[in-house]
Design a protein around this motif. Structure first.
Motif, PDB file in Angstrom:
ATOM      1  N   UNK A 195     -41.067 -13.852 -41.137  1.00 36.33           N
ATOM      2  CA  UNK A 195     -41.659 -13.366 -42.381  1.00 36.33           C
ATOM      3  C   UNK A 195     -42.445 -12.085 -42.145  1.00 36.33           C
ATOM      4  N   UNK A 197     -41.753  -9.849 -39.974  1.00 38.00           N
ATOM      5  CA  UNK A 197     -40.754  -8.791 -39.894  1.00 38.00           C
ATOM      6  C   UNK A 197     -40.288  -8.371 -41.282  1.00 38.00           C
ATOM      7  N   UNK A 198     -40.017  -9.360 -42.129  1.00 37.47           N
ATOM      8  CA  UNK A 198     -39.527  -9.071 -43.473  1.00 37.47           C
ATOM      9  C   UNK A 198     -40.580  -8.321 -44.284  1.00 37.47           C
ATOM     10  N   UNK A 199     -41.834  -8.731 -44.179  1.00 40.42           N
ATOM     11  CA  UNK A 199     -42.864  -8.080 -44.992  1.00 40.42           C
ATOM     12  C   UNK A 199     -43.171  -6.677 -44.470  1.00 40.42           C
ATOM     13  N   UNK A 202     -38.412  -4.755 -42.663  1.00 42.35           N
ATOM     14  CA  UNK A 202     -37.174  -4.814 -41.892  1.00 42.35           C
ATOM     15  C   UNK A 202     -36.109  -5.581 -42.665  1.00 42.35           C
TER      16      UNK A 202
ATOM     17  N   UNK B  51     -43.095 -13.416 -50.226  1.00 39.92           N
ATOM     18  CA  UNK B  51     -42.522 -14.352 -49.253  1.00 39.92           C
ATOM     19  C   UNK B  51     -42.097 -15.639 -49.956  1.00 39.92           C
ATOM     20  N   UNK B  74     -40.043  -9.028 -50.186  1.00 44.38           N
ATOM     21  CA  UNK B  74     -41.282  -8.774 -49.445  1.00 44.38           C
ATOM     22  C   UNK B  74     -41.331  -7.356 -48.874  1.00 44.38           C
ATOM     23  N   UNK B  89     -44.908 -10.125 -32.446  1.00 45.15           N
ATOM     24  CA  UNK B  89     -43.622 -10.228 -31.766  1.00 45.15           C
ATOM     25  C   UNK B  89     -43.891 -10.292 -30.269  1.00 45.15           C
ATOM     26  N   UNK B 100     -43.501  -1.326 -35.488  1.00 47.22           N
ATOM     27  CA  UNK B 100     -42.308  -2.005 -35.998  1.00 47.22           C
ATOM     28  C   UNK B 100     -41.964  -1.611 -37.432  1.00 47.22           C
ATOM     29  N   UNK B 104     -38.658   0.366 -38.794  1.00 46.52           N
ATOM     30  CA  UNK B 104     -37.732  -0.380 -39.641  1.00 46.52           C
ATOM     31  C   UNK B 104     -37.401   0.366 -40.929  1.00 46.52           C
TER      32      UNK B 104
END
Lengths: 301, 364
Positions: A195, A197-199, A202, B51, B74, B89, B100, B104
């Motif tokens: 999550x 990463x998604x927020x 990515x 989310x 999100x 990570x 990151x 991205x």
């Protein structure tokens, strides 16, 4: 000046000033988990009886040969070709399993669908099935007149009685090793990390390749190593589907059996020796690789 | 960027996590969602972040600065999200972690390597962890990790910062330090911030505005002082700060309300006055026995028991007063509740007990 321990020992009774606290006789065991000596002794005996002695017998038998004989035994063209088949095909089969096994493990842990439990149980089948049965079944399928073979052969794909056949058999028996190694790791993988990463913007693909896959690589390597090791030692299923043509589709275990059948024990043990050492070295390398990938990000906390 | 969420419903299976929640956060404010576990506060935050999504066909809308983001994923909402357990990570260095979000970005918007490195350095300085860029998350302490998580969330310059119990996994000392640091930090960069906590002290100390949640609904919204001083329901008064609770008819001061049926009386420990028994007795004095005394800092916390009723309650008096009265465990004292709140018929009524023993109602 009465210490606490002595008061406990004597209860409420007055203590004569000269009394010395009773010394505790028993040795204090400082280990949290008791029985180290016993279990360690058992482990060593067990491993010695089951693994070390039989394996050393191989070396002892081989040591009777001279270096020249040994070298001749292990480097005859038939044997060398068998090494290539066994290690080469096992490697590709394990690699294929690492990839497709990952997908199977992913689907089984990440998604809920009807029949999931059934598919999950199906994965273990190659574990339990007698390998000869698997070999016969696969041969029946992939032979030139088999269900699948009859369509594949006209396309120029020789499935049975070729290295492709060996590859199919070795993929079959190696699959559960990868799936079962990966499943628990995927299960405990922190959803929050995904999550995060998604927020951060990515894409799904990026999250998968830069966050999830790196975290699963150690487990993937373990699964690969197990499938690879299993494939190198596989005998039963392969001999049915491979056709066993010397110099072409003969695997090392079969070569060893052939030597044994001809009472050629020295050559059989010599080749066995090579297999043992080679497998051990390969497994060691994979193990070190796995340790190394695991240590990234988890070193010294 | 202001946030506006209207009519949010959310169900998980049969469980109703949010029941018609509406929320507004003005630009640049620090708002805290406060409530016990299971009250739905984290769900609100996750819905704001994208989310989680509100139940379909319930008319829910989420707007960031007047722009409808209800159906945006999100990654497209431009929010920075900080997780309770950091969610760093593990296999990436701190630098890679922070960078990151920038890496991205789609190619057209992606800054160059040098620009990313510069931004990472700037963020590391901002969270006061410069020099740790080459390390891995596992080599950092919990407090440091959470600051890295914050830096990572801020890298792409989000307009909204959302924090889900950011200090929940840290020990008390680090918690306090980080809390103060976050407050200063937020004032400096003026980013609209919503954070979730179950720690009322944290919420009251940190936030410009507190949203108290209970049972999938919002119980009360207001400035921390206002919510603390004027709670609208028994839940809020009991959840915010320590309070003594008496059921009506038992305690003397509530005798006047006895006719009104079910009512509950609340007294904050600092509104409990302790006197020696012979001193100026009046109608509203209660004879009680001291059970326990604990003093730390400037205050002493005293556990008392009302004689004859077996009703334990707490008082908070200054240490100086404790010394003056020379209170000891087991002593019988006379207790006066200076400020009383009685909750009956769905509302609070406040009263003061004056020095001369008169009960004065406080106008709402």
């Amino acid at each position: 000046m009465i210490s606490n321990t002595s008061r406990e020992d004597t209860g409420d009774r007055p203590i004569p000033p000269t009394s010395v606290p009773k010394r505790r006789r028993e040795r204090i065991n400082r280990r949290v988990i008791p029985g180290f000596g016993l279990t360690m002794g058992f482990t060593l005996t067990y491993l010695t009886l089951l693994v070390l002695i039989p394996l050393s017998a191989v070396f002892i038998r081989t040591s009777g040969m001279g270096w020249d004989d040994f070298w001749k035994a292990i480097s005859s063209p038939q044997v060398v070709s068998a090494y290539k088949v066994t290690f080469g095909v096992s490697f590709y089969a394990a690699l294929t399993n690492a990839f497709f096994g990952f997908i199977v493990a992913w689907v089984l842990t990440r998604y809920q669908f009807p029949g999931r439990k059934l598919v999950d149980a199906l994965v273990d089948l190659p574990f339990a099935l007698p390998t000869a049965v698997a070999g016969i079944a696969l041969t029946a399928l992939y032979a030139p007149n088999g269900w699948l073979g009859q369509f594949l052969y006209p396309l120029g794909l020789e499935t049975a009685y070729s290295t492709t056949g060996i590859f199919i058999a070795l993929t079959f028996i190696g699959l559960p090793f990868v799936v079962r190694t990966l499943q628990p790791v995927i299960e405990v993988f922190d959803r929050e990390v995904e999550e995060a990463g998604a927020s951060l913007g990515a894409s799904r693909l990026r999250v998968f390749f830069t966050i999830i896959v790196p975290a699963l690589i150690p487990a993937m390597l373990t699964g690969f190593a197990l499938a690879f090791a299993r494939a190198i030692g596989e005998y039963g299923s392969v001999i049915f589907i491979s056709g066993n043509q010397p110099m072409k589709t003969e695997i090392v275990p079969l070569v060893i059996v052939k030597f044994l059948e001809n009472y050629n024990y020295p050559q059989a043990t010599a080749v066995a020796c090579v297999m043992l050492i080679a497998s051990f070295v390969l497994l060691l390398i994979v193990n070190i690789l796995q340790r190394w990938t695991e240590s990234i990000g988890q070193a010294r906390s | 960027m202001s946030i506006r969420a209207l009519n949010i419903h959310k169900t998980f299976g049969n469980y109703k996590a949010l029941d018609d929640v509406s929320l507004e956060v003005p630009e640049g404010r620090l708002v805290s969602l406060l409530g016990p576990s299971g009250s739905g506060k984290t769900t609100v935050l996750r819905i704001l972040a994208g989310l989680e999504f509100p139940d379909p066909k319930t008319g829910a809308t989420i707007e960031f600065h007047g722009e409808d983001v209800t159906n945006l994923s999100a990654g497209k909402r431009g929010v920075g999200f900080v997780f309770q357990h950091y969610a760093l990570f593990k296999h990436m260095t701190i630098e890679r972690n922070i960078g990151f979000g920038l890496r991205a970005k789609p190619r057209r918007e992606r800054p160059g390597d040098e620009a990313i490195a510069a931004r990472v350095k700037e963020l590391l300085e901002l969270v006061q962890l410069d020099g740790l860029g080459k390390r891995y998350p596992s080599e950092l302490s919990g407090g440091q990790r959470q600051r890295i998580a914050l830096a990572r969330a801020l890298a792409s310059q989000p307009k909204v910062l959302l924090l889900d119990e950011p200090f929940g996994a840290l020990d008390a000392k680090v918690r306090k330090d980080l809390r103060r640091w976050l407050r200063l930090f937020q004032e400096e960069i003026k980013i609209t911030t919503v954070f979730v906590t179950h720690d009322q002290e944290e919420a009251l100390e940190l936030a410009d505005e507190v949203v108290v949640m209970n049972n999938a609904r919002i119980a009360q919204v207001g400035a921390p002082q206002d919510v603390y001083d004027n709670p609208v329901s028994p839940f809020v008064i009991e959840f915010l700060g320590n309070v003594n609770r008496f059921t009506a008819g038992v305690s003397k001061p509530s005798k006047s309300q006895a006719t009104e049926g079910k009512s509950v009386l609340y007294v904050r420990p600092h509104d409990v006055d302790i006197r020696l028994t012979d001193e100026n007795p009046h109608d509203y004095a209660i004879r009680s026995k001291i059970q326990h005394i604990f003093s730390a800092g400037n205050y002493a916390r005293i556990s008392l028991d009302r004689i004859g009723y077996n009703e334990p309650f707490e008082a908070e008096i200054s240490r100086e007063k404790l010394r003056q009265l020379d209170l000891k465990v087991g002593m019988i004292v006379s207790v006066v509740f200076r400020h009383i709140r009685v909750f009956a018929k769905g509302q609070f009524k406040e009263s003061n007990v004056r020095e001369d023993g008169q009960l004065v109602e406080v106008a709402g």
